[in-house]
Structures are given as structure tokens and as C-alpha cells.
Scaffold this motif. Structure first.
Motif, mmCIF file in Angstrom:
data_model
loop_
_atom_site.group_PDB
_atom_site.id
_atom_site.type_symbol
_atom_site.label_atom_id
_atom_site.label_comp_id
_atom_site.label_asym_id
_atom_site.label_seq_id
_atom_site.Cartn_x
_atom_site.Cartn_y
_atom_site.Cartn_z
ATOM 1 N N TYR A 166 34.689 -34.644 29.792
ATOM 2 C CA TYR A 166 34.636 -34.930 28.366
ATOM 3 C C TYR A 166 33.794 -33.873 27.657
ATOM 4 O O TYR A 166 32.887 -33.293 28.239
ATOM 5 C CB TYR A 166 34.008 -36.300 28.104
ATOM 6 C CG TYR A 166 34.857 -37.476 28.503
ATOM 7 C CD1 TYR A 166 34.914 -37.915 29.818
ATOM 8 C CD2 TYR A 166 35.598 -38.175 27.549
ATOM 9 C CE1 TYR A 166 35.697 -38.994 30.181
ATOM 10 C CE2 TYR A 166 36.388 -39.263 27.894
ATOM 11 C CZ TYR A 166 36.427 -39.668 29.218
ATOM 12 O OH TYR A 166 37.201 -40.747 29.574
ATOM 13 N N GLN A 201 36.942 -37.114 35.479
ATOM 14 C CA GLN A 201 37.294 -36.706 34.128
ATOM 15 C C GLN A 201 36.212 -35.792 33.569
ATOM 16 O O GLN A 201 35.041 -35.907 33.938
ATOM 17 C CB GLN A 201 37.445 -37.942 33.224
ATOM 18 C CG GLN A 201 38.526 -38.907 33.687
ATOM 19 C CD GLN A 201 38.607 -40.149 32.818
ATOM 20 O OE1 GLN A 201 37.738 -40.421 32.009
ATOM 21 N NE2 GLN A 201 39.679 -40.911 32.992
ATOM 22 N N LEU A 207 30.490 -33.382 29.754
ATOM 23 C CA LEU A 207 30.173 -34.484 30.659
ATOM 24 C C LEU A 207 31.263 -34.643 31.705
ATOM 25 O O LEU A 207 32.447 -34.665 31.359
ATOM 26 C CB LEU A 207 30.063 -35.793 29.878
ATOM 27 C CG LEU A 207 28.925 -35.914 28.866
ATOM 28 C CD1 LEU A 207 29.267 -36.931 27.795
ATOM 29 C CD2 LEU A 207 27.636 -36.301 29.567
ATOM 30 N N LYS A 256 35.276 -48.346 35.555
ATOM 31 C CA LYS A 256 33.861 -48.162 35.273
ATOM 32 C C LYS A 256 33.472 -46.744 35.663
ATOM 33 O O LYS A 256 33.182 -46.450 36.798
ATOM 34 C CB LYS A 256 33.027 -49.179 36.049
ATOM 35 C CG LYS A 256 33.207 -50.608 35.588
ATOM 36 C CD LYS A 256 32.270 -51.543 36.322
ATOM 37 C CE LYS A 256 32.625 -51.664 37.777
ATOM 38 N NZ LYS A 256 31.725 -52.597 38.490
ATOM 39 N N LEU A 257 33.490 -45.882 34.666
ATOM 40 C CA LEU A 257 33.168 -44.491 34.918
ATOM 41 C C LEU A 257 31.673 -44.308 35.160
ATOM 42 O O LEU A 257 30.848 -44.900 34.475
ATOM 43 C CB LEU A 257 33.576 -43.641 33.717
ATOM 44 C CG LEU A 257 35.058 -43.350 33.531
ATOM 45 C CD1 LEU A 257 35.277 -42.597 32.235
ATOM 46 C CD2 LEU A 257 35.597 -42.547 34.690
ATOM 47 N N PHE A 279 28.921 -41.427 34.847
ATOM 48 C CA PHE A 279 28.776 -40.155 34.155
ATOM 49 C C PHE A 279 27.666 -39.310 34.757
ATOM 50 O O PHE A 279 26.645 -39.827 35.221
ATOM 51 C CB PHE A 279 28.447 -40.389 32.675
ATOM 52 C CG PHE A 279 29.633 -40.724 31.829
ATOM 53 C CD1 PHE A 279 30.102 -42.021 31.755
ATOM 54 C CD2 PHE A 279 30.286 -39.740 31.102
ATOM 55 C CE1 PHE A 279 31.200 -42.340 30.975
ATOM 56 C CE2 PHE A 279 31.388 -40.044 30.319
ATOM 57 C CZ PHE A 279 31.846 -41.343 30.262
ATOM 58 N N GLY A 280 27.883 -37.998 34.743
ATOM 59 C CA GLY A 280 26.805 -37.066 35.008
ATOM 60 C C GLY A 280 25.906 -36.996 33.792
ATOM 61 O O GLY A 280 26.222 -37.549 32.732
ATOM 62 N N GLN A 281 24.781 -36.283 33.927
ATOM 63 C CA GLN A 281 23.819 -36.251 32.821
ATOM 64 C C GLN A 281 24.197 -35.264 31.733
ATOM 65 O O GLN A 281 23.586 -35.243 30.671
ATOM 66 C CB GLN A 281 22.393 -35.966 33.339
ATOM 67 C CG GLN A 281 22.161 -34.523 33.793
ATOM 68 C CD GLN A 281 22.491 -34.323 35.255
ATOM 69 O OE1 GLN A 281 23.542 -34.728 35.731
ATOM 70 N NE2 GLN A 281 21.584 -33.681 35.969
ATOM 71 N N GLY A 282 25.210 -34.459 31.983
ATOM 72 C CA GLY A 282 25.721 -33.569 30.945
ATOM 73 C C GLY A 282 25.169 -32.158 31.002
ATOM 74 O O GLY A 282 24.074 -31.918 31.528
ATOM 75 N N GLN A 287 20.850 -39.662 40.060
ATOM 76 C CA GLN A 287 22.167 -39.578 39.471
ATOM 77 C C GLN A 287 23.219 -39.525 40.571
ATOM 78 O O GLN A 287 23.110 -38.742 41.506
ATOM 79 C CB GLN A 287 22.277 -38.301 38.616
ATOM 80 C CG GLN A 287 21.519 -38.337 37.306
ATOM 81 C CD GLN A 287 22.284 -39.090 36.228
ATOM 82 O OE1 GLN A 287 21.707 -39.898 35.510
ATOM 83 N NE2 GLN A 287 23.563 -38.835 36.113
ATOM 84 N N GLN A 344 21.834 -27.897 33.376
ATOM 85 C CA GLN A 344 21.681 -28.865 32.285
ATOM 86 C C GLN A 344 21.805 -28.180 30.954
ATOM 87 O O GLN A 344 22.241 -28.793 29.985
ATOM 88 C CB GLN A 344 20.331 -29.571 32.398
ATOM 89 C CG GLN A 344 20.339 -30.756 33.338
ATOM 90 C CD GLN A 344 19.126 -31.638 33.167
ATOM 91 O OE1 GLN A 344 18.100 -31.391 33.771
ATOM 92 N NE2 GLN A 344 19.232 -32.654 32.330
ATOM 93 N N LEU A 395 28.279 -30.682 24.282
ATOM 94 C CA LEU A 395 27.815 -31.322 25.518
ATOM 95 C C LEU A 395 29.033 -31.611 26.381
ATOM 96 O O LEU A 395 29.983 -32.253 25.936
ATOM 97 C CB LEU A 395 27.076 -32.623 25.186
ATOM 98 C CG LEU A 395 26.667 -33.511 26.358
ATOM 99 C CD1 LEU A 395 25.598 -32.813 27.204
ATOM 100 C CD2 LEU A 395 26.139 -34.850 25.851
#
Lengths: 112, 112
Positions: free
Chosen positions: B35, B33, B88, B99-100, B102-105, B2, B9, B86
Motif C-alpha cells: 500500500y 500486499q 506499507l 486480517k492483514l 502490517f509492517g511499520q512502513g 513486528q 524506515q 509512506l
């Protein structure tokens, strides 16, 4: 006040079948994206578009195709569905390249 | 591997407790960002940070962007059951045209 609309919300496919996930936005955004979300993996970019007639590959494009004939619509085509494509698919749009992404509610696809 | 690593997590806490979620990378991001996503829905933007060292507050949520723009944190004070969801983080690098990555959340559960 629709925002980003995705259809269908749920779909079960057999291996080898094809289908199209529909995405429409009514915010006149130039940028549109398709992501897939797998458990514990966040969101991965499949394809994106910076305007009508312009598309490009993201991080995980294999097995998918897109088109952008209008500003509003950005369908995602799955050819020859495979179990690895079982996922939740999200369409998103944004006004600018670094702006807020507005997401649809997602389409849950299962390939058996 | 990642590009954006989120930790922890999973987080399960009692109402009223404080918590911090971390988002780390070895790469520099031009913006980051955060989310929040609820079950059956798409992610919704909480905040965007663009300047190294920047701190933004949104009621009980405090967001910080690292000085080197490689990491960020989300701190929630006095968590409430309504904070469950969740979380993110997502970053934009250079001329990535929105094109973001993302982390795995982080799945947060706040018990009453």
C-alpha cells in the motif's frame, strides 16, 4: 462515489470521556475493519467484522468496543479514554477475506 | 516485535535515483500486499502477490514475492517527487479471514 466514510476527522477528548467513531461504506462489503496507526508502528488491527451481527477482536482490542447491526455501518466505541488511545484511526472494508482493503481518510484522536 | 519488518524506515533520495524497500518475516504468508499512503489519507493498494517467486510490475514499480513467501521487495526505478509517501507491506496468513498484518512502513521522500 463515497467508498468508506469516517467521522469525525479530528477530535480531542479528556481522560475518562467516551466517544464513538463512525464508519460507513457504500460498496456492500461484508468485511470491515478498524485499525489504529501510531508513528513508526504501521497499522494495528483493533476489531473486525465478517458480516452484520458478527464481530471479533483483533490485535489491540482493549479499551474499545464495536457493533455491526447493518452491512454498511461499523462504529468503534471508546470507553474511558486514556492518553494511550491517542492515535489515528482508520476504518476499512473489503469484498473478500483476501481482497483489497478500501480505507477511509482516518480520524485523528487526541486524549489529554 | 513486528511480524513484518520493513527496511529502511526512512529513505531520502534525489529524483531519478533507484531504490528498493524490503519487507521480511520469519513467517509464511499466503499473500502479501503493498500500500501507499499520503499525508491525511488512508492507504491505497498498489499490488497483491500470492505466488512464491511472483514478480509484478506497475509502471516504474516492481514488486517481488520471495520463493518461500516470507519476504517481499518493492523496487522503484527513476524515482519522481510524486512517489513521495509512506509505503506499507501487509500480509495475510492462512485462514486469517482478511486480517492483514502490517509492517511499520517506509517513509520515502524524493527531492526534485
Amino acid at each position: 462515489n463515497a467508498g468508506v466514510t469516517q467521522t469525525p476527522k479530528f477530535r480531542i477528548l479528556k481522560i475518562g470521556q467516551s466517544m464513538t467513531l463512525q464508519c460507513a461504506q457504500d460498496m456492500n462489503h461484508n468485511y470491515m475493519y478498524w485499525y489504529r496507526q501510531d508513528p513508526g508502528m504501521g497499522l494495528k488491527l483493533i476489531y473486525y467484522s465478517v458480516g452484520a451481527g458478527i464481530t471479533d477482536k483483533g490485535e489491540v482490542p482493549n479499551g474499545y468496543n464495536v457493533s455491526r447491526s447493518t452491512t454498511e455501518d461499523f462504529p468503534l466505541r471508546l470507553e474511558l479514554a486514556a492518553p494511550s488511545q491517542t492515535s489515528v484511526y482508520f476504518c476499512a472494508s473489503s469484498y473478500s477475506s483476501a481482497g483489497e482493503l478500501f480505507f477511509g481518510e482516518g480520524s485523528r484522536l487526541t486524549v489529554l | 516485535t513486528q511480524l513484518l519488518e520493513q527496511s529502511p524506515q526512512f529513505l531520502s533520495i534525489q529524483e531519478g535515483e533507484n531504490l528498493t524497500v524490503y519487507c521480511n518475516s520469519s513467517s509464511v504468508f499466503s499473500s502479501l500486499q503493498w500500500y501507499r499512503q499520503e499525508p491525511g489519507e488512508g492507504p491505497v493498494l498498489l499490488v497483491t502477490v500470492v505466488t512464491g517467486g511472483e514478480v509484478k510490475k506497475l509502471k516504474r514499480l516492481t514488486f517481488q514475492f520471495g520463493d518461500a513467501r516470507k519476504d517481499s521487495s518493492l523496487h522503484i526505478t527513476a524515482a519522481q517527487p510524486g512517489d513521495t509517501g509512506l509505503y506499507l507491506c501487509a500480509g495475510t496468513r492462512g485462514t486469517s479471514y482478511g486480517k492483514l498484518t502490517f509492517g511499520q512502513g517506509t517513509i520515502l521522500t524524493v527531492h526534485p
